[in-house]
Each structure stands twice: as C-alpha cells, then as structure tokens.
Design an enzyme around this catalytic site. Structure first.
Site, short mmCIF file in Angstrom:
data_model
loop_
_atom_site.label_atom_id
_atom_site.label_comp_id
_atom_site.label_asym_id
_atom_site.label_seq_id
_atom_site.Cartn_x
_atom_site.Cartn_y
_atom_site.Cartn_z
N PHE A 1 69.01 -43.14 28.99
CA PHE A 1 70.23 -43.23 29.97
C PHE A 1 71.37 -43.75 28.93
O PHE A 1 71.06 -44.75 28.32
CB PHE A 1 69.75 -44.45 30.99
CG PHE A 1 70.79 -45.02 31.94
CD1 PHE A 1 71.06 -43.93 32.87
CD2 PHE A 1 71.22 -46.03 31.93
CE1 PHE A 1 72.05 -44.26 33.91
CE2 PHE A 1 72.06 -46.63 32.85
CZ PHE A 1 72.61 -45.83 33.66
N SER B 1 62.92 -43.66 26.63
CA SER B 1 63.59 -44.62 27.64
C SER B 1 63.28 -43.63 28.87
O SER B 1 62.27 -43.32 29.32
CB SER B 1 64.84 -44.83 27.43
OG SER B 1 65.12 -45.82 28.09
N MET B 2 64.66 -43.50 29.65
CA MET B 2 64.90 -42.75 30.87
C MET B 2 64.39 -41.12 30.86
O MET B 2 63.90 -40.47 31.67
CB MET B 2 66.06 -42.68 31.22
CG MET B 2 66.52 -42.03 32.72
SD MET B 2 68.13 -41.92 33.41
CE MET B 2 68.51 -40.53 32.23
N ASP C 1 61.52 -55.02 21.97
CA ASP C 1 62.27 -54.02 22.52
C ASP C 1 63.44 -54.83 23.67
O ASP C 1 62.84 -55.59 24.63
CB ASP C 1 61.63 -53.09 23.45
CG ASP C 1 62.29 -51.99 24.12
OD1 ASP C 1 63.63 -52.41 24.61
OD2 ASP C 1 61.69 -50.74 24.48
N HIS D 1 64.33 -50.69 20.80
CA HIS D 1 64.22 -49.77 21.71
C HIS D 1 64.52 -48.39 21.23
O HIS D 1 63.50 -47.42 21.72
CB HIS D 1 65.27 -50.03 22.84
CG HIS D 1 65.08 -49.21 23.84
ND1 HIS D 1 63.90 -49.17 24.70
CD2 HIS D 1 65.94 -48.32 24.67
CE1 HIS D 1 64.00 -48.27 25.79
NE2 HIS D 1 65.17 -47.68 25.51
#
Length: 261
Positions: free
Chosen positions: A29, A97-98, A198, A228
């Site tokens: 994202f 992530s996303m 993270d 992250h």
C-alpha cells in the site's frame, strides 16, 4: 480530455526472466514495484518467470490512490495472474504488506491457479486505537502521515507516497475484512517472512493468518534485522535465497534439472 498523471521514475511495473514456473510479485500500500525489484531480479536469475504489476492508484501521486479501490487492486493482480497462467506451468504469488493481502485473496478466489504463497509482513488488521477514527478522518482530510520506507538498513529507501491517502486506507480496511473472512479457503503451501520489529504492521496480522488459513504446509520465518519493507532491508538476501529454495521444494517444475555427469 484529461491527461494521465506522470508516473514516479522507478515505479514502473516489470517483467523479468523466462522459465516454466512463474512468480507473481505484488507491492504494498502506497508503494511501487521498486520495492520488489531486487527480489524479482534474484528470482529471474534462478530461472523463474517474474512479473510485478503496478497497482491502480499507485506510482503517480497520492491523490490517485484515493480514487482507487480494493476491487481495482485485486483486478490488476488477477489480470496479471491470467497472463502468467497462460505461459507458465505453475504460478507462485508473493507479496509485501498489502501485496500479501491481495496474494491471499487470489488464493481464496482462484485456488487452482495459485501453486504456493510467499508473504513478507502481510497485513490483515491493525490494533492501533486511532484506526477506529479512519472513516471519520477520511471525510475530513484526504491524506495523513506517511507509512512508507520503514527500513532499518542505512541508505535504503522505498519509493512510496509522501502522504497516506485516507480514502484508500478505508478501502484497505475493507480488503482486510474480506480476506480475513475467507482465510479458511487458502489451501496453498504458505511461506511467511515476519520482521520481529515492524513499525507498520503488528504481529497480530500474522497470528490471525496462521490461525485461520486452511493450508497444511505452513512455514514462518522470523527476520531479526529488518523493519517492515524487508525486501529492501538487511534480511533481503535471506528472503531471496530462502524463497527460491522453498519454492523449488514445493513446486516440482521449479526444481533445477539434474546435472548430466
């Protein structure tokens, strides 16, 4: 006629390598394929066909993200999977992530087309108390403080938006809800890399993932020297090499041909 927003230099989608097994990469994202390119180059060098699309609303300006939705993001990734399944004997989907969230949704909706999943710090929820105010915040302001480039390694930077688009963040929350509801449909072998520190995605996301997936083959690998965006961080070499070995163990067509004496 409206002109298209110029893209951020370095944010372009990429296609690398040619091999019987494909790896479809998906960025996170507000991020771009730039955060996945070193991984993609490693996979291509190992003999995989690699594709990484640019998600709608990304790689231009943060305002464009507010005009995109979770359906747009999924549609772009699903279209890329269509293209890969037409040319590869098997396709592994990998996301950050996303991107990991969308990879899971592909496995939920298209189980026959996803041979395996490799996820890096996937997001499925947030425990931040102020997140409950996001729907109100999205009506009051189009952007908030950024989340990009959470990287421990000095000198390493993620190409990401300088602001968090709030309406797009509401769409991300809808995506989380939908994916969590169908985790039991995920049957593909699953490899998850999780950073122990993270500042974007809490450990609860992976806890929920591991408790909910229907996969019988699940591996979690902890990353102790990355934040992250681990694909650009200190543990990136471990992700790259580890993913290649893991895929070769689980997708027969990905194994290198034996050397002829």
């Amino acid at each position: 006629m409206m002109q298209a927003t110029p893209g951020m230099p370095g944010a372009e989608p990429f296609s690398l390598g040619e091999g019987p097994v494909g790896v479809l990469l998906c960025h996170g994202f507000t991020g771009t394929p730039q955060g996945m390119r070193p991984w993609g180059e490693h996979l291509a060098a190992a003999g995989f066909t690699v594709r990484c699309p640019l998600l709608p609303g990304h790689g231009t300006r943060w305002q464009d993200a507010n005009a995109s939705s979770e359906d747009d993001w999924y549609g772009a990734l699903s279209a890329a999977l269509d293209e890969m399944t037409a040319h590869c004997s098997a396709v592994v989907v990998a996301g950050l992530s996303m991107g990991g969230t969308l990879a899971l949704q592909l496995a939920e909706r298209r189980p026959d087309d996803v041979a395996a999943l490799v996820l890096v710090n996937p997001s499925l929820l947030t425990e931040r108390r102020d997140a409950k105010l996001l729907p109100v915040l999205a009506r009051l302001t189009p952007a908030w403080a950024p989340i990009g480039s959470d990287i421990k390694k000095p000198g390493s930077t993620e190409l990401a938006y300088p602001r968090l688009p709030t309406r797009a963040a509401v769409a991300l929350r809808r995506l989380w809800t939908a994916v969590r509801a169908d985790l039991g449909r995920v049957q593909a072998p699953l490899l998850v890399f999780r950073s122990t520190e993270d500042h974007v995605v809490e450990p609860a996301s992976v806890r929920v993932l591991l408790a909910g997936v229907g996969s019988s083959d699940v591996t979690e690998v902890l990353l102790h020297d990355s934040y992250h965006v681990a694909t650009l961080d200190n543990d990136a070499p471990a992700i790259f090499a580890g993913s290649v070995d893991w895929i070769r163990d689980r997708v027969p067509a990905a194994a290198p041909a034996p050397e002829v004496p």
